[in-house]
Design a protein around this motif. Sequence first.
Motif, PDB file in Angstrom:
ATOM      1  N   ILE A 169       0.836  -1.058  -0.089  1.00  0.00           N
ATOM      2  CA  ILE A 169      -0.169   0.210  -0.280  1.00  0.00           C
ATOM      3  C   ILE A 169       1.115   1.267   0.003  1.00  0.00           C
ATOM      4  O   ILE A 169       0.495   2.189  -0.905  1.00  0.00           O
ATOM      5  CB  ILE A 169      -1.197  -0.112   0.979  1.00  0.00           C
ATOM      6  CG1 ILE A 169      -1.984  -1.168   0.788  1.00  0.00           C
ATOM      7  CG2 ILE A 169      -1.549   1.408   1.097  1.00  0.00           C
ATOM      8  CD1 ILE A 169      -2.913  -1.162   2.341  1.00  0.00           C
ATOM      9  N   ALA A 170       1.487   1.456   0.692  1.00  0.00           N
ATOM     10  CA  ALA A 170       2.567   2.838   0.879  1.00  0.00           C
ATOM     11  C   ALA A 170       3.604   2.110  -0.698  1.00  0.00           C
ATOM     12  O   ALA A 170       3.748   3.701  -0.823  1.00  0.00           O
ATOM     13  CB  ALA A 170       3.761   1.793   2.095  1.00  0.00           C
ATOM     14  N   ALA A 171       4.418   1.353  -0.918  1.00  0.00           N
ATOM     15  CA  ALA A 171       4.491   1.274  -2.257  1.00  0.00           C
ATOM     16  C   ALA A 171       3.681   2.042  -3.545  1.00  0.00           C
ATOM     17  O   ALA A 171       4.158   2.472  -4.189  1.00  0.00           O
ATOM     18  CB  ALA A 171       5.132   0.594  -2.442  1.00  0.00           C
ATOM     19  N   VAL A 172       2.700   1.997  -3.733  1.00  0.00           N
ATOM     20  CA  VAL A 172       1.395   2.854  -4.350  1.00  0.00           C
ATOM     21  C   VAL A 172       1.477   3.782  -4.190  1.00  0.00           C
ATOM     22  O   VAL A 172       1.450   4.292  -5.655  1.00  0.00           O
ATOM     23  CB  VAL A 172       0.053   2.224  -4.191  1.00  0.00           C
ATOM     24  CG1 VAL A 172      -1.419   2.668  -5.066  1.00  0.00           C
ATOM     25  CG2 VAL A 172       0.043   0.829  -4.455  1.00  0.00           C
ATOM     26  N   ASN A 173       1.857   4.535  -3.102  1.00  0.00           N
ATOM     27  CA  ASN A 173       1.942   6.441  -3.597  1.00  0.00           C
ATOM     28  C   ASN A 173       3.708   6.078  -3.667  1.00  0.00           C
ATOM     29  O   ASN A 173       3.842   7.851  -3.791  1.00  0.00           O
ATOM     30  CB  ASN A 173       1.345   6.448  -1.879  1.00  0.00           C
ATOM     31  CG  ASN A 173      -0.154   6.107  -2.128  1.00  0.00           C
ATOM     32  OD1 ASN A 173      -1.155   6.918  -2.371  1.00  0.00           O
ATOM     33  ND2 ASN A 173      -0.856   4.885  -1.266  1.00  0.00           N
ATOM     34  N   SER A 174       4.271   5.787  -2.840  1.00  0.00           N
ATOM     35  CA  SER A 174       5.779   6.186  -3.152  1.00  0.00           C
ATOM     36  C   SER A 174       5.171   5.851  -4.932  1.00  0.00           C
ATOM     37  O   SER A 174       6.157   6.721  -6.000  1.00  0.00           O
ATOM     38  CB  SER A 174       7.097   4.462  -2.721  1.00  0.00           C
ATOM     39  OG  SER A 174       8.181   5.297  -3.461  1.00  0.00           O
ATOM     40  N   ASN A 175       5.399   4.856  -5.732  1.00  0.00           N
ATOM     41  CA  ASN A 175       5.114   4.478  -7.234  1.00  0.00           C
ATOM     42  C   ASN A 175       4.231   6.073  -7.748  1.00  0.00           C
ATOM     43  O   ASN A 175       5.088   6.206  -8.189  1.00  0.00           O
ATOM     44  CB  ASN A 175       5.167   3.698  -8.204  1.00  0.00           C
ATOM     45  CG  ASN A 175       5.782   2.255  -7.363  1.00  0.00           C
ATOM     46  OD1 ASN A 175       6.596   2.413  -7.325  1.00  0.00           O
ATOM     47  ND2 ASN A 175       5.104   1.364  -7.547  1.00  0.00           N
TER      48      ASN A 175
END
Length: 469
Positions: A169-175
């Motif tokens: 979920i965090a990586a979705v927003n980092s991407n």
Amino acid sequence: MSDPDNNGVPTPEATANSGAVGVIGLELRGENPASKKQIYSWALWDWATQPFNTVILTFIFTALYLTTSQFLPAEIAALDKEDAIRKAAEADLASGLGLGSTIAAFAILLLAPVLGQRADAAGRQKLWLGIGTGALIFCMLGLWFVEPTPTLFWLGVVLISAGSVFGEIAAVNSNAMLIGIANPKTVGKVSGLGWGFGYIGGVVALVIVIVFYALNWFGISDEGGLPFRLIAVGCAIWAIIFSIPIFLNVPEPSLGRPERKVGFFRSYVLLVKDVIGLYRSPETRPTFWFLLSSAVFRDGLGGIFAFGAIIAGQVFGFEFLELAIFGIAANLIAGVSTILAGRLDDRFGPKKIILFALAAMVVAGLAVFFLVDAGTIVFWIGGLLLCAFVGPAQAASRSFLARVTPAGREGEIFGLYATTGRAASWMASGAWTLLIVLTHDTAYGILGIILVLLAGLLLLLPVKAAPTR
């Protein structure tokens, strides 16, 4: 139009309000480069969270602690290492971890695109990045309570699986935030820098672990798995320290799309309409097909990370120090190759990078499987070759999607990216688990992962290449 608080990047308000797709998100920045401070702050998030993947999920905590005889009943743990009953029990631990990974995959399937969509609507990618990162940190801290008894094995599986969900979920927003700091000419290089930072961060974390081990844990008793539990806490502290810059220095990729704010369950209806819209629009149809094709090969890449060290430990007999040294070499090779491949991505395009990397991994993986009886040298060579191509495939995949993501839909599209990947993620973990259960031999899990990589390669071939500048 543009906004000074968005670093001079035009907002996608007109496009969003009309419902049309007028511009690819990367093109909003135009030729304006982001500052090095913003780029390196963004890349540090991969550095901050990589120890969860490298130290906890792959090389140390699961491979050398959670799936070892320490979590077997005492009467089984006392058997000889080559005893069939003990080997089958250890294989059950490996398949139990695979089951947890499969359940986590379904959780991401349900949550990632909707949460990404809602972050887009509110223009709050950094908020959801913070929520996901914070929850991941708490999961790592929770591993302190996983003492080496059979009854606590499933607590470890739950915490690691939940950490995978929150990390995704965090990586979705980092991407999604990549689109705010890159343009079509630099996206491959910037994406590769992020993945490269992650791998090199994994190297540094593993070196620290080896020093910890070489100095006899600084006199700390190894009773109750204390060194491994301290390592998990150390990974959490690492993530806290190095994730701070992205929140201070990197802008939101857009200012939000208020007209798309709906209730949580209504978000799923909107999501279905958006997916249909991706397919129907000629401008976004490549996005649709890439989301589907990448789902399979990215699951194979994830399988390498999730189960590679377990293969090294259970199949090839790697002990603590050898596995840690292998992890350092693997992450160093992956980091350097990923940073270099990012520049090739901008020159030749991400599709060519992905196809070449997948083909090389299939060959290396098959060699490891069929030459398993030749000893550890097979895993050293084949495993390091696999690692040399995993990172470039991951970075080029992110670059490919960024090149075809419409403005104002960054979180939603990367949420779908996570979801389509997890929709297929039963394949690697499922094939791993099924083949081990059927054969009672962890070595056959290798074949399951390689078959998924091969399927992903074949599905990517007809997908239209992303544009380069």
